[in-house]
Design an enzyme around this catalytic site. Sequence first.
Site, PDB file in Angstrom:
ATOM      1  N   CYS A   2      38.668  59.039  22.287  1.00  0.00           N
ATOM      2  CA  CYS A   2      39.656  59.043  21.224  1.00  0.00           C
ATOM      3  C   CYS A   2      40.999  58.670  21.836  1.00  0.00           C
ATOM      4  CB  CYS A   2      39.737  60.425  20.599  1.00  0.00           C
ATOM      5  SG  CYS A   2      38.133  61.118  20.226  1.00  0.00           S
ATOM      6  N   ARG A  27      39.931  52.579  21.222  1.00  0.00           N
ATOM      7  CA  ARG A  27      39.244  53.681  21.914  1.00  0.00           C
ATOM      8  C   ARG A  27      38.472  54.578  20.957  1.00  0.00           C
ATOM      9  NH1 ARG A  27      41.829  54.607  27.233  1.00  0.00           N
ATOM     10  NH2 ARG A  27      40.459  56.391  27.288  1.00  0.00           N
ATOM     11  N   TRP A  74      37.034  59.279  17.685  1.00  0.00           N
ATOM     12  CA  TRP A  74      35.648  58.797  17.786  1.00  0.00           C
ATOM     13  C   TRP A  74      34.809  60.070  17.739  1.00  0.00           C
ATOM     14  CZ3 TRP A  74      31.342  59.323  20.954  1.00  0.00           C
ATOM     15  CH2 TRP A  74      30.381  58.316  20.851  1.00  0.00           C
ATOM     16  N   ASN A 100      41.043  65.270  23.069  1.00  0.00           N
ATOM     17  CA  ASN A 100      39.920  64.400  23.439  1.00  0.00           C
ATOM     18  C   ASN A 100      39.020  65.207  24.349  1.00  0.00           C
ATOM     19  OD1 ASN A 100      41.182  62.286  22.226  1.00  0.00           O
ATOM     20  ND2 ASN A 100      41.788  61.259  24.121  1.00  0.00           N
ATOM     21  N   GLY A 101      37.711  64.985  24.264  1.00  0.00           N
ATOM     22  CA  GLY A 101      36.796  65.689  25.155  1.00  0.00           C
ATOM     23  C   GLY A 101      35.848  66.571  24.366  1.00  0.00           C
ATOM     24  N   GLU A 489      23.181  40.701  29.547  1.00  0.00           N
ATOM     25  CA  GLU A 489      24.549  40.798  29.042  1.00  0.00           C
ATOM     26  C   GLU A 489      24.708  40.031  27.725  1.00  0.00           C
ATOM     27  OE1 GLU A 489      26.983  42.582  29.585  1.00  0.00           O
ATOM     28  OE2 GLU A 489      28.739  41.505  28.882  1.00  0.00           O
ATOM     29  N   LYS A 493      25.955  41.822  24.419  1.00  0.00           N
ATOM     30  CA  LYS A 493      27.140  41.357  23.686  1.00  0.00           C
ATOM     31  C   LYS A 493      26.793  41.097  22.234  1.00  0.00           C
ATOM     32  CE  LYS A 493      29.610  42.059  25.757  1.00  0.00           C
ATOM     33  NZ  LYS A 493      30.272  42.614  26.919  1.00  0.00           N
ATOM     34  N   GLU A 496      26.033  44.396  20.262  1.00  0.00           N
ATOM     35  CA  GLU A 496      27.142  45.321  20.009  1.00  0.00           C
ATOM     36  C   GLU A 496      28.138  44.806  18.986  1.00  0.00           C
ATOM     37  OE1 GLU A 496      29.284  46.595  23.509  1.00  0.00           O
ATOM     38  OE2 GLU A 496      29.257  44.622  24.369  1.00  0.00           O
ATOM     39  N   HIS A 512       4.203  38.703  29.277  1.00  0.00           N
ATOM     40  CA  HIS A 512       3.671  40.046  29.531  1.00  0.00           C
ATOM     41  C   HIS A 512       3.990  40.999  28.380  1.00  0.00           C
ATOM     42  CE1 HIS A 512       2.493  38.778  33.498  1.00  0.00           C
ATOM     43  NE2 HIS A 512       3.721  38.309  33.701  1.00  0.00           N
ATOM     44  N   LYS A 611      35.991  51.924  23.388  1.00  0.00           N
ATOM     45  CA  LYS A 611      36.229  51.148  24.610  1.00  0.00           C
ATOM     46  C   LYS A 611      35.868  51.896  25.878  1.00  0.00           C
ATOM     47  CE  LYS A 611      37.755  47.546  26.834  1.00  0.00           C
ATOM     48  NZ  LYS A 611      36.808  46.419  26.876  1.00  0.00           N
TER      49      LYS A 611
END
Length: 616
Positions: A2, A27, A74, A100-101, A489, A493, A496, A512, A611
């Site tokens: 956050c 964030r 968040w 935050n936390g 990657e 990308k 997300e 396979h 982020k």
Amino acid sequence: MCGIVGYIGKQKATPFIIEGLKRLEYRGYDSAGVAVHQDGSIRVAKKTGRVANLDKETARHNFTGTCGIGHTRWATHGGVTDANAHPHVSSDGKIALVHNGVIENYVSIKKFLTGKGYTFASETDSEVICNLIAYHYDKEPETADSSRLLESVRKTLSHVEGTYGMVVTSEGNSEELVTARKGSPLILGIGKDENIVASDVSAIVARTQNVVYLNDNEIAHITPDNFSITTVDQSSITPVIDTVDWSIENAEMGDHAHFMIKEIFEQPEALENAMRGRFSEDGSTAQFGGLNISANEFRGVERFMFCSCGTGLHACMVTEHLIEMFAHVPVECDYASEFRYRNTPLFRNTLFFVMSQSGETIDTLAALREAKRKGYKVLAVNNVVGSTIAREADGGIYQHAGHEVGVASTKAFTSQLLIGAMLALYIGRMRDLSYGAGVDFVNALKGTPELVRTGLKQASHIQAIAKRFAHYEDMLFLGRMSLFPIALEGALKLKEISYIHAEGYPSAEMKHGPIALISEKCPSVFLAPKGELFNKTVSSMQEIKARKGPVIAVITEGTVLPEGLADEIITIPDCHEAVLPIVASIPMQLLSYYIAVERGCDVDKPRNLAKSVTVE
Ligand code: F6R
């Protein structure tokens, strides 16, 4: 995850806090709120959704107070509702807090407080600490020296288990804020007749570049023209004021539609910055100023261990490939989140690296601490000067990629790839890599920014491909050797920011299992550079085509594919093996960006993401 902003000074607090929250929105962006001192009481406005909603809400209230705290959330404990948004106010109305936390023992504290008559309006652990501060505040004697709030926060923290970055204010007292940190970053901005506290410098640099990074277990007492820092157990701290080396322009979008595309186009410069001053005078190897480990010690390393998360782990995997290829030293990579609990045996002469662009990712930090606890030196590749990981590592390499705002990492990723390649060169030249091969390597690295500029010229071609492929719901990304992590990657990308299901595989693994997914509804993106495995990759493409799978092929300029094999072709410039992963990343980034834009997604703030991930 956050964002926090607190302001105390002579100007109106609310516009500054809202502006800061907008900069921190990357964030966390489920909901936002402010609490401002106004006419002797604390006034609160909170809104779910983006900070823009809060902006409208505060405009209605016309807050003029000069002391306040704000938060963009968040969600961890409790859903996304106005009630769960911060700031929280204690049920007696005396304390307001942003946090935050995660507070691990909030259930028992809540039970205790309920017994004392405190009530709760939200489902959050944060409101519980807010009320606990109020409980101690109530018991604390009123003093002339304004230590009452500070001491109640200190007492509260001695009962709290978990992580926090918090800012607290008390009713009727607009001349002080108290802020404390454990496991969640907080920075003081030291201004003229004003002081700021924020979870990220981007909320501070509009006013001042003088900052103090708080450490874990520190509490700061802040007034408009002063601040002091102590530890939770009352030792005094002599603060070090640092100067931030970037300004507000770095956090602005300019003419670009999104931060992500701005940052994609900033890559040539970011790469140049990662290399500046980092080649030896004879031009045959790399040099790093901050490793804090002698060349001799480095030469003695028999194994490297790299830990990171997400995109950073993909950079580690490429680095593994390059170190093993050019220096012939074994390398192991692991998810930081797994390493921290895996209790993996490490050889004595292992050198441990973590990669974290933010320097705040809790899993990576925990892996670093675990390795240090076992007695290993840990070096960090990191983009944020003064971040927790940078400070706790024994040494490391700053990326100098510039501030990255887009949640999906782009320029910070390619700059990690470049530093990984430089490490491979450095280690290789200590072993069997010849002077001539070293010079070629250095020249190739120096040419990377130009190759990336060339790759970026394909943007409109890739945008057209994106239009054609944006409606698919599944996609595969396939690559081999150093491009297997780039396939991972590319898939990460895409998923997300566009919410398309995507997976990355080594091309030869298709048969396979994953080939069962192939149909006209599931395109495959092949990374197929020229080289010894090119023909084998072409065979894999044939297997996809035979099953009606659409193919996008990324091939080296001048290479020819069998007629009709690929539905779309993207070319990349011919380049040195060490640079190839960087060059191949550009079309992956552009493709996912344009597909997400085509699908109308919020590219810079994808759903459910934030982020820097400072919770486990
Ligand atoms: C994806 C992305 C994440 C981060 C990961 C680690 O685009 O950015 O996967 O790479 O959360 O973050 P840092 O590098 O800040 O430790």
